[in-house]
Design a protein around this motif. Structure first.
Motif, PDB file in Angstrom:
ATOM      1  N   VAL A  99       0.870  -1.177   0.000  1.00  0.00           N
ATOM      2  CA  VAL A  99       0.000   0.000   0.000  1.00  0.00           C
ATOM      3  C   VAL A  99       0.905   1.225   0.000  1.00  0.00           C
ATOM      4  N   ASP A 100       0.691   2.107  -0.961  1.00  0.00           N
ATOM      5  CA  ASP A 100       1.581   3.243  -1.160  1.00  0.00           C
ATOM      6  C   ASP A 100       1.749   4.054   0.121  1.00  0.00           C
ATOM      7  N   LYS A 101       3.016   4.221   0.545  1.00  0.00           N
ATOM      8  CA  LYS A 101       3.421   5.035   1.693  1.00  0.00           C
ATOM      9  C   LYS A 101       2.936   4.484   3.034  1.00  0.00           C
ATOM     10  N   ILE A 102       2.365   3.252   3.049  1.00  0.00           N
ATOM     11  CA  ILE A 102       1.890   2.656   4.313  1.00  0.00           C
ATOM     12  C   ILE A 102       2.483   1.261   4.513  1.00  0.00           C
ATOM     13  N   ILE A 103       2.224   0.350   3.542  1.00  0.00           N
ATOM     14  CA  ILE A 103       2.678  -1.037   3.645  1.00  0.00           C
ATOM     15  C   ILE A 103       3.689  -1.292   2.536  1.00  0.00           C
ATOM     16  N   PRO A 104       4.933  -1.659   2.862  1.00  0.00           N
ATOM     17  CA  PRO A 104       5.934  -1.956   1.826  1.00  0.00           C
ATOM     18  C   PRO A 104       5.513  -3.190   1.016  1.00  0.00           C
ATOM     19  N   PRO A 105       6.010  -3.305  -0.211  1.00  0.00           N
ATOM     20  CA  PRO A 105       5.692  -4.507  -1.010  1.00  0.00           C
ATOM     21  C   PRO A 105       6.296  -5.754  -0.380  1.00  0.00           C
ATOM     22  N   GLY A 106       5.515  -6.855  -0.415  1.00  0.00           N
ATOM     23  CA  GLY A 106       5.999  -8.127   0.112  1.00  0.00           C
ATOM     24  C   GLY A 106       6.088  -8.206   1.620  1.00  0.00           C
ATOM     25  N   ALA A 107       5.374  -7.329   2.328  1.00  0.00           N
ATOM     26  CA  ALA A 107       5.509  -7.254   3.785  1.00  0.00           C
ATOM     27  C   ALA A 107       4.643  -8.297   4.491  1.00  0.00           C
ATOM     28  N   THR A 108       5.223  -8.943   5.514  1.00  0.00           N
ATOM     29  CA  THR A 108       4.477  -9.785   6.447  1.00  0.00           C
ATOM     30  C   THR A 108       3.935  -8.899   7.564  1.00  0.00           C
TER      31      THR A 108
END
Length: 462
Positions: free
Chosen positions: A444-453
């Motif tokens: 999620v842009d500026k909230i959740i990095p890509p590939g995040a657990t």
């Protein structure tokens, strides 16, 4: 109270024993004496026939020790009675003190009962306020979504308004230019007419003056034609400006055709706004007034730059945007690899935890089992939720800030919905979602990095 009462009983028992001993000592005055000899008065004359039994020689009896013993026992008894009375007095005082303490404790108990009722009332009020706060937060969340949508619509509408304003400004400028031309032409006509009248006033005009008069008359005719054309253009521009002002003042379309055109314009403006935002996210800040000017000139087919220059500049912009997009994608790939590595390590560590459970790829640990009703996907509950990444970065701190959220379980991530549907109200649980159960490689842009657990600490209110 109990030890003192026990000592009193022991004192009474000792006194009773001494009293009994004193009572039993009295027969010594008529029975056996303290020296254990048999009194002679106990034998009758028949005993004289028994030589093996002889009457003891009479002797002078001393003061009997039994009598002295009774006096001592009496003194002891009196001392014990005095001690017992003193002890009873002390016991009464202690009993009175305990009664006072008992009354004080009863009063404190009543005060605690009152405080308990007050606390219960305050707790109910707090629960009510928390529920109201949760409803308000849900409303606020909905309002935020509506506000975001309205902002997009407003931006699109503002784009149209700015375009209309630029068009109106351009029309106003052109109209002013035409008015200045008309005014100049009128002035020239007046000058020519004045000169013509001056020539006519002369009594004997010569050939040269007649030629000049002819030239002035021809000039007047040309100016009249030019003035007429300028007045027509001026009238057309005024009409166009009036329509533009009317359109700006009354933006609401009326007929179906107007509504279709208006919707087309809004959709077009929305696409432009989204494109500009995408460029901003890449670090390119467009000049909005110039963007609007380009749109206006393109609509009016009066572009300030030639086609080759426009194509060159557009190509330059595309190259810049693609370079920045490639840099962003490389950065996202690096971050994705970092998050995947940290997430894998967290999952392996989670599998070794005591009490961990799995459900369709999600992991969860129940730290407190609730005793309320069983939840379903359709349940609406008040929760305290804290969300963090595998490296500890917090992306939702509402739970730690004690901000209650009122949610319907099926509005959460599907994996969260399934886990929480296994629990009861009042439960506390930690849920670990691998990237494929959360927001995947996109994030999620500026909230959740890509590939995040993701890790969620959730407390479900009863």
């Amino acid at each position: 109270m109990k030890p003192l009462f026990t000592r009193s009983l022991i004192g009474l028992a000792v006194a009773a024993t001494l009293w009994s001993s004193a009572s039993q000592a009295a027969p010594a005055l008529t029975g056996y004496s303290s020296d254990h000899t048999i009194p002679y008065s106990l034998f009758d004359e028949t005993e004289a026939a028994k030589p093996w039994v002889k009457a003891p020689a009479p002797k002078k009896k001393p003061l009997r020790p039994a009598t002295t013993h009774n006096v001592e026992q009496t003194k002891k008894l009196q001392a014990l009675e005095h001690s017992l009375n003193e002890q009873q007095r002390i016991n009464k005082e202690l009993l009175a003190g305990h009664q006072v303490e008992k009354q004080a404790l009863q009063q404190q108990l009543q005060a605690l009962e009152t405080d308990k009722a007050t606390v219960e009332t305050q707790r109910q009020q707090l629960e009510s306020l928390q529920q109201q706060l949760a409803e308000h937060q849900n409303q606020q969340s909905g309002s935020q979504e509506q506000l975001s949508e309205l902002r997009t619509q407003l931006a699109a509408h503002q784009l149209l308004v700015d375009t209309h304003a630029l068009q109106q400004s351009s029309l106003a400028g052109k109209l002013k230019e035409k008015e200045e031309i008309v005014l100049a032409l009128s002035k020239q006509m007046e000058e020519v007419r004045a000169e013509t009248q001056a020539l006519k006033a002369q009594k004997q005009p010569d050939t040269q003056q007649l030629a000049e008069l002819k030239q002035h008359q021809d000039r007047i005719a040309e100016l009249q034609i030019t003035l007429l054309d300028a007045e027509k253009q001026q009238a057309a521009m005024r009409e166009q400006l009036t329509k533009q002002q009317a359109l700006q003042q009354s933006a609401a379309p009326e007929s179906h055709e107007q509504k279709l055109s208006y919707a087309n314009g809004v959709a077009f403006a929305s696409n432009i706004v989204q494109s500009l935002r995408a460029q901003q996210n890449l670090g390119v800040e467009p000049d909005r007034p110039m963007v609007l000017a380009g749109i206006k000139d393109a609509f009016s087919q009066r572009v300030a730059l030639n086609s080759d220059e426009v194509a060159k500049l557009v190509t330059e912009l595309d190259v810049t945007l693609n370079e920045k997009l490639q840099m962003q994608q490389q950065s996202q790939a690096t971050e994705r690899e970092k998050q995947q590595k940290a997430g894998k390590a967290l999952i392996e560590k989670t599998k070794q935890r005591k009490g961990v459970k799995t459900l369709e790829g999600a992991y969860y640990v129940v730290s407190k089992a609730g005793k309320g009703e069983k939840l379903t996907a359709e349940s609406s509950v008040d929760i305290l939720l804290t969300g963090r990444l595998s490296d500890g970065t917090v992306f939702d701190n509402s739970g730690k800030e004690n901000k209650v959220q009122r949610v319907k379980l099926d509005s959460l991530l599907p994996a969260l919905t399934k886990v929480l549907s296994q629990l009861k109200k009042g439960s506390e649980v930690e849920v670990i979602l691998p990237a494929d159960k959360a927001f995947g490689d996109a994030g999620v842009d500026k909230i959740i990095p890509p590939g995040a657990t993701l890790i969620f600490d959730i407390k479900i209110n009863s």
